[in-house]
Design an enzyme around this catalytic site. Structure first.
Site, mmCIF file in Angstrom:
data_model
loop_
_atom_site.group_PDB
_atom_site.id
_atom_site.type_symbol
_atom_site.label_atom_id
_atom_site.label_comp_id
_atom_site.label_asym_id
_atom_site.label_seq_id
_atom_site.Cartn_x
_atom_site.Cartn_y
_atom_site.Cartn_z
ATOM 1 N N SER A 1 9.709 -47.044 38.796
ATOM 2 C CA SER A 1 10.548 -47.081 37.589
ATOM 3 C C SER A 1 10.926 -48.519 37.236
ATOM 4 O O SER A 1 11.353 -49.280 38.098
ATOM 5 C CB SER A 1 11.824 -46.268 37.824
ATOM 6 O OG SER A 1 12.754 -46.585 36.811
ATOM 7 N N SER B 1 13.448 -49.298 35.504
ATOM 8 C CA SER B 1 14.823 -49.264 34.996
ATOM 9 C C SER B 1 15.716 -50.371 35.560
ATOM 10 O O SER B 1 16.622 -50.832 34.882
ATOM 11 C CB SER B 1 15.449 -47.895 35.262
ATOM 12 O OG SER B 1 15.369 -47.590 36.632
ATOM 13 N N LYS C 1 16.315 -33.300 39.489
ATOM 14 C CA LYS C 1 16.954 -32.901 38.230
ATOM 15 C C LYS C 1 17.566 -31.503 38.287
ATOM 16 O O LYS C 1 18.643 -31.275 37.753
ATOM 17 C CB LYS C 1 15.961 -32.983 37.075
ATOM 18 C CG LYS C 1 15.626 -34.417 36.673
ATOM 19 C CD LYS C 1 14.677 -34.436 35.499
ATOM 20 C CE LYS C 1 14.400 -35.860 35.083
ATOM 21 N NZ LYS C 1 13.519 -35.948 33.919
ATOM 22 N N ASP D 1 16.858 -36.075 28.156
ATOM 23 C CA ASP D 1 15.400 -36.117 27.929
ATOM 24 C C ASP D 1 15.037 -35.579 26.544
ATOM 25 O O ASP D 1 14.185 -36.144 25.844
ATOM 26 C CB ASP D 1 14.667 -35.287 28.993
ATOM 27 C CG ASP D 1 14.571 -36.014 30.322
ATOM 28 O OD1 ASP D 1 14.709 -37.256 30.332
ATOM 29 O OD2 ASP D 1 14.373 -35.345 31.361
ATOM 30 N N ALA E 1 6.003 -25.974 30.014
ATOM 31 C CA ALA E 1 7.274 -25.243 30.007
ATOM 32 C C ALA E 1 8.104 -25.645 31.231
ATOM 33 O O ALA E 1 8.931 -24.891 31.709
ATOM 34 C CB ALA E 1 7.018 -23.731 30.009
ATOM 35 N N GLY F 1 10.472 -28.891 33.224
ATOM 36 C CA GLY F 1 11.762 -29.512 32.930
ATOM 37 C C GLY F 1 11.775 -30.286 31.626
ATOM 38 O O GLY F 1 12.671 -30.110 30.793
ATOM 39 N N ARG G 1 0.375 -23.243 30.896
ATOM 40 C CA ARG G 1 -0.595 -22.665 31.826
ATOM 41 C C ARG G 1 -0.078 -21.327 32.359
ATOM 42 O O ARG G 1 -0.760 -20.320 32.319
ATOM 43 C CB ARG G 1 -0.843 -23.661 32.962
ATOM 44 C CG ARG G 1 -1.776 -23.185 34.016
ATOM 45 C CD ARG G 1 -2.000 -24.266 35.058
ATOM 46 N NE ARG G 1 -0.772 -24.601 35.773
ATOM 47 C CZ ARG G 1 -0.725 -25.468 36.784
ATOM 48 N NH1 ARG G 1 -1.823 -26.100 37.153
ATOM 49 N NH2 ARG G 1 0.409 -25.721 37.381
ATOM 50 N N GLU H 1 4.131 -16.724 31.497
ATOM 51 C CA GLU H 1 5.476 -16.135 31.644
ATOM 52 C C GLU H 1 6.561 -17.187 31.389
ATOM 53 O O GLU H 1 7.592 -16.890 30.786
ATOM 54 C CB GLU H 1 5.673 -15.541 33.046
ATOM 55 C CG GLU H 1 4.788 -14.350 33.385
ATOM 56 C CD GLU H 1 3.354 -14.747 33.751
ATOM 57 O OE1 GLU H 1 3.085 -15.948 33.964
ATOM 58 O OE2 GLU H 1 2.494 -13.832 33.791
ATOM 59 N N LYS H 2 6.308 -18.407 31.851
ATOM 60 C CA LYS H 2 7.306 -19.470 31.662
ATOM 61 C C LYS H 2 7.391 -19.860 30.192
ATOM 62 O O LYS H 2 8.465 -20.162 29.667
ATOM 63 C CB LYS H 2 6.953 -20.681 32.523
ATOM 64 C CG LYS H 2 7.384 -20.495 33.979
ATOM 65 C CD LYS H 2 6.782 -21.514 34.910
ATOM 66 C CE LYS H 2 7.395 -22.876 34.803
ATOM 67 N NZ LYS H 2 6.720 -23.844 35.703
HETATM 68 P P1 NDP Z 1 7.544 -29.946 35.825
HETATM 69 O O1 NDP Z 1 6.888 -29.931 37.158
HETATM 70 O O2 NDP Z 1 8.852 -29.323 35.641
HETATM 71 O O3 NDP Z 1 6.530 -29.282 34.772
HETATM 72 C C1 NDP Z 1 5.152 -29.586 34.775
HETATM 73 C C2 NDP Z 1 4.492 -28.908 33.607
HETATM 74 O O4 NDP Z 1 3.122 -29.330 33.589
HETATM 75 C C3 NDP Z 1 4.494 -27.377 33.710
HETATM 76 O O5 NDP Z 1 4.553 -26.843 32.432
HETATM 77 C C4 NDP Z 1 3.144 -27.115 34.374
HETATM 78 O O6 NDP Z 1 2.621 -25.838 34.096
HETATM 79 C C5 NDP Z 1 2.291 -28.152 33.700
HETATM 80 N N1 NDP Z 1 1.111 -28.474 34.498
HETATM 81 C C6 NDP Z 1 1.094 -29.089 35.689
HETATM 82 N N2 NDP Z 1 -0.181 -29.200 36.135
HETATM 83 C C7 NDP Z 1 -0.966 -28.621 35.201
HETATM 84 C C8 NDP Z 1 -2.382 -28.430 35.085
HETATM 85 N N3 NDP Z 1 -3.209 -28.868 36.032
HETATM 86 N N4 NDP Z 1 -2.859 -27.824 33.981
HETATM 87 C C9 NDP Z 1 -1.998 -27.414 33.029
HETATM 88 N N5 NDP Z 1 -0.658 -27.546 33.071
HETATM 89 C C10 NDP Z 1 -0.153 -28.149 34.151
HETATM 90 O O7 NDP Z 1 7.567 -31.512 35.403
HETATM 91 P P2 NDP Z 1 8.496 -32.187 34.294
HETATM 92 O O8 NDP Z 1 8.571 -31.327 33.101
HETATM 93 O O9 NDP Z 1 9.756 -32.645 34.905
HETATM 94 O O10 NDP Z 1 7.657 -33.505 33.963
HETATM 95 C C11 NDP Z 1 6.480 -33.431 33.196
HETATM 96 C C12 NDP Z 1 6.086 -34.835 32.761
HETATM 97 O O11 NDP Z 1 7.090 -35.341 31.909
HETATM 98 C C13 NDP Z 1 5.961 -35.833 33.913
HETATM 99 O O12 NDP Z 1 4.784 -36.581 33.732
HETATM 100 C C14 NDP Z 1 7.166 -36.723 33.753
HETATM 101 O O13 NDP Z 1 6.925 -38.033 34.206
HETATM 102 C C15 NDP Z 1 7.365 -36.693 32.252
HETATM 103 N N6 NDP Z 1 8.728 -37.041 31.816
HETATM 104 C C16 NDP Z 1 8.861 -38.073 30.960
HETATM 105 C C17 NDP Z 1 10.095 -38.455 30.512
HETATM 106 C C18 NDP Z 1 10.212 -39.605 29.578
HETATM 107 O O14 NDP Z 1 11.332 -40.046 29.309
HETATM 108 N N7 NDP Z 1 9.117 -40.094 29.036
HETATM 109 C C19 NDP Z 1 11.310 -37.766 30.936
HETATM 110 C C20 NDP Z 1 11.055 -36.635 31.804
HETATM 111 C C21 NDP Z 1 9.806 -36.312 32.234
HETATM 112 P P3 NDP Z 1 2.996 -24.549 34.999
HETATM 113 O O15 NDP Z 1 4.322 -24.062 34.505
HETATM 114 O O16 NDP Z 1 1.891 -23.606 34.767
HETATM 115 O O17 NDP Z 1 3.051 -25.031 36.424
#
Ligand code: NDP
Length: 511
Positions: free
Chosen positions: A254, A256, A305, A341, A365, A367, A388, A391-392
């Site tokens: 980071s 930051s 988080k 966010d 779907a 965080g 993916r 359900e979520k």
């Molecule tokens: P989560 O783990 O909560 O969610 C991940 C998401 O990605 C889920 O929807 C998951 O689907 C999907 N996913 C993961 N792998 C795959 C795959 N191989 N194929 C398809 N879908 C996939 O992570 P976060 O939401 O916390 O973070 C997601 C991204 O957001 C990160 O890269 C993070 O760095 C970024 N971020 C950026 C911020 C910014 O300020 N720019 C702030 C916060 C986050 P499934 O539900 O099916 O597992």
């Protein structure tokens, strides 16, 4: 014997001390010259010098623009002195006669010798030091009770941090004893110890040790002088300094600490922002330390988080809807939290156009997607969630009055039209060139496209969007706007919001 602080020598501010390690006379001379008067003290690590000529050392001391500490560290305390203890004591006798401002003597050196040095050279201040290169012992107070049997101007306790919690513990220990009137330099070594070196100045550390440059480091986790002065602005900090930070694991990537300290300086705030590496099982204990040490605000990143919601004194709207927070504020030992966010993403998008009445397709779907969907819903957008795990997607779409589908449904959704497309999955880091969450050939021309992956360069997703002449929003913009909102939360109406925004725009140009 209870050791009382000699009140004529008590100073309240921390001194920054550059370590002069030589090893040759020329190198030591150059280090003294380059340090100039940027630090308050120099420590001559005489055990690391390849020369022991007393006249040369005297000249070097006289050439220093600031007072000098002499240290001839023995091996059992991490030093490099090769002779036996009798030879070391003889050499210390010769060196102390040069009357440096301070002499560092280990707490376990012979008592007779220690007392002789203390009494004979009353104008040389003694630093009584303790080192543990393995761990930060559980009962720091008991160690301090033992070493303060030796009379000294300053007590130095340097221990190895095996987690950030060790650093928090040493800071709390130091604060409690500084309040009792002792002058203490308590530092944690190692990668997890860096925060104790930065924050020590806020909690009363008498001496902050720093190498002149990182290649001259004498202990793991030391931060070079320029970083302490120019990044963390250590000289301006006192016990009134507001402490802010980032918690998560990992936090090393980071930027930051770079951007936020620049913003704090631009806003003329007496505050410092540091990165705390905290793993999930450590969160509860860390937050207890944070309350006791009066840490004011924390940014929260993965994987904390969701868990951070459990630390809240009262449930906020975000913690209920999004079930995750990324910002904490600690006031009167109570913890409140919000999630910025979604605001970050929407503010970044609305640089292009307002989202009210627009259709936003959110891929993911997790965080980030949840935070964005809730904020987009608040701002009057129509939401489509594709994920993916369908359900979520369904659950989030129902909560935010949107529609849903799987990532494979993207061609159908695109054929119906949309205004904004957001990749809120974690697929497609810059290093994973070939990975995309959807079939990009169905992306619509000329739309606004955001990839949440924090980057100021093209991700594979944004690269495809550019080929479709889309208006690009980088994840870094979202990161910046969410940070602006965190500052608004921490500082409320005490700072002009426009100034915060301008300061962040400047700071983000540097990363
Ligand atoms: P989560 O783990 O909560 O969610 C991940 C998401 O990605 C889920 O929807 C998951 O689907 C999907 N996913 C993961 N792998 C795959 C795959 N191989 N194929 C398809 N879908 C996939 O992570 P976060 O939401 O916390 O973070 C997601 C991204 O957001 C990160 O890269 C993070 O760095 C970024 N971020 C950026 C911020 C910014 O300020 N720019 C702030 C916060 C986050 P499934 O539900 O099916 O597992």
């Amino acid at each position: 014997m209870e050791t009382l602080v000699n009140s004529s020598r008590v100073i309240n501010t921390s001194m920054i001390c550059v370590i002069i390690s030589g090893p040759s006379l020329n190198e030591a001379r150059e280090q003294v010259y380059r340090s100039g008067s940027r630090a308050d003290l120099l420590e001559f690590r005489l055990d690391q010098f390849s020369f022991c000529n007393i006249e040369a050392i005297a000249h070097l001391k006289n050439a220093s623009a600031v007072p000098v500490i002499f240290t001839l560290r023995k091996r059992s305390h991490g030093g490099e002195y090769a002779g036996d203890e009798q030879q070391r004591m003889d050499q210390i006798r010769r060196l102390i006669a040069l009357k440096p401002a301070y002499f560092d003597l280990e707490y376990d050196v012979s008592k007779t010798f220690y007392d002789e040095m203390y009494k004979l050279y009353s104008d040389v201040e003694i630093i009584c030091s303790f080192h543990d290169f393995e761990q930060t012992p559980k009962d720091l107070q008991a160690i301090f009770e033992a070493i303060k049997q030796r009379p000294a101007s300053i007590y130095k306790i340097a221990t190895m941090a095996n987690s950030t919690l060790d650093s928090m513990r040493i800071l709390k220990f130091m604060l409690e004893n500084v309040k009792k009137g002792f002058r203490i330099s308590a530092i944690c070594m190692g990668e997890y110890g860096s925060v104790s070196r930065i924050l020590g100045v806020v909690f009363g550390n008498s001496i902050v040790y720093a190498p002149l440059t990182s290649d001259l480091s004498t202990a793991p986790g030391q931060l070079p002088l320029d970083e302490l002065l120019n990044r963390y602005h250590l000289k301006k900090h006192t016990k009134e300094t507001i402490v802010l930070g980032l918690i998560g694991d990992p936090v090393n990537k980071s930027p930051s600490h770079q951007t936020h300290n620049q913003v704090l300086k631009a806003l003329k705030l007496k505050a410092v922002y540091v990165k705390f590496n905290i793993q999930q099982p450590e969160l509860h204990e860390f937050l207890e330390f944070a309350k006791k040490l009066n840490i004011k605000g924390l940014s929260v990143t993965m994987p904390l988080k969701e868990l951070a919601v459990c630390g809240l004194s009262e449930k906020s709207e975000d913690s209920v809807n999004i079930e995750a927070i990324n910002t904490l504020i600690i006031e009167n030992r109570k913890i409140n939290g919000i999630n910025t966010d979604g605001i970050g993403a929407l503010d970044a998008l609305e640089e292009h156009e307002k989202v009210n009445g627009k259709t936003i397709v959110i891929l993911g779907a997790g965080g980030a997607a949840k935070a964005i969907a809730w904020e987009a819903h608040k701002r009057g957008a129509n939401i489509v969630i594709l994920n993916r795990t369908i359900e979520k997607a369904e659950e989030l779409a129902k909560a935010t009055e949107g529609s849903f589908g799987s990532l494979l449904d993207f061609p159908v959704i695109a054929s119906k039209g949309y205004d904004i497309l957001i990749n809120a999955t974690s697929v497609g880091l810059v290093s994973e060139k070939s990975r995309l969450p959807i079939d990009s050939s169905f992306m619509l021309e000329g739309k606004i496209v955001l990839d949440v992956i924090p980057s100021s360069t093209d991700t594979p997703f944004l690269y495809e969007a550019k080929n479709k002449n889309c208006r690009i929003v980088f994840g870094n913009k979202m990161l910046m706007y969410q940070a602006i909102e965190q500052f608004n939360f921490w500082f409320g109406d005490t700072i002009n919001k426009l100034q915060i925004k301008e300061a962040f725009f400047e700071a983000f140009k540097t990363i």
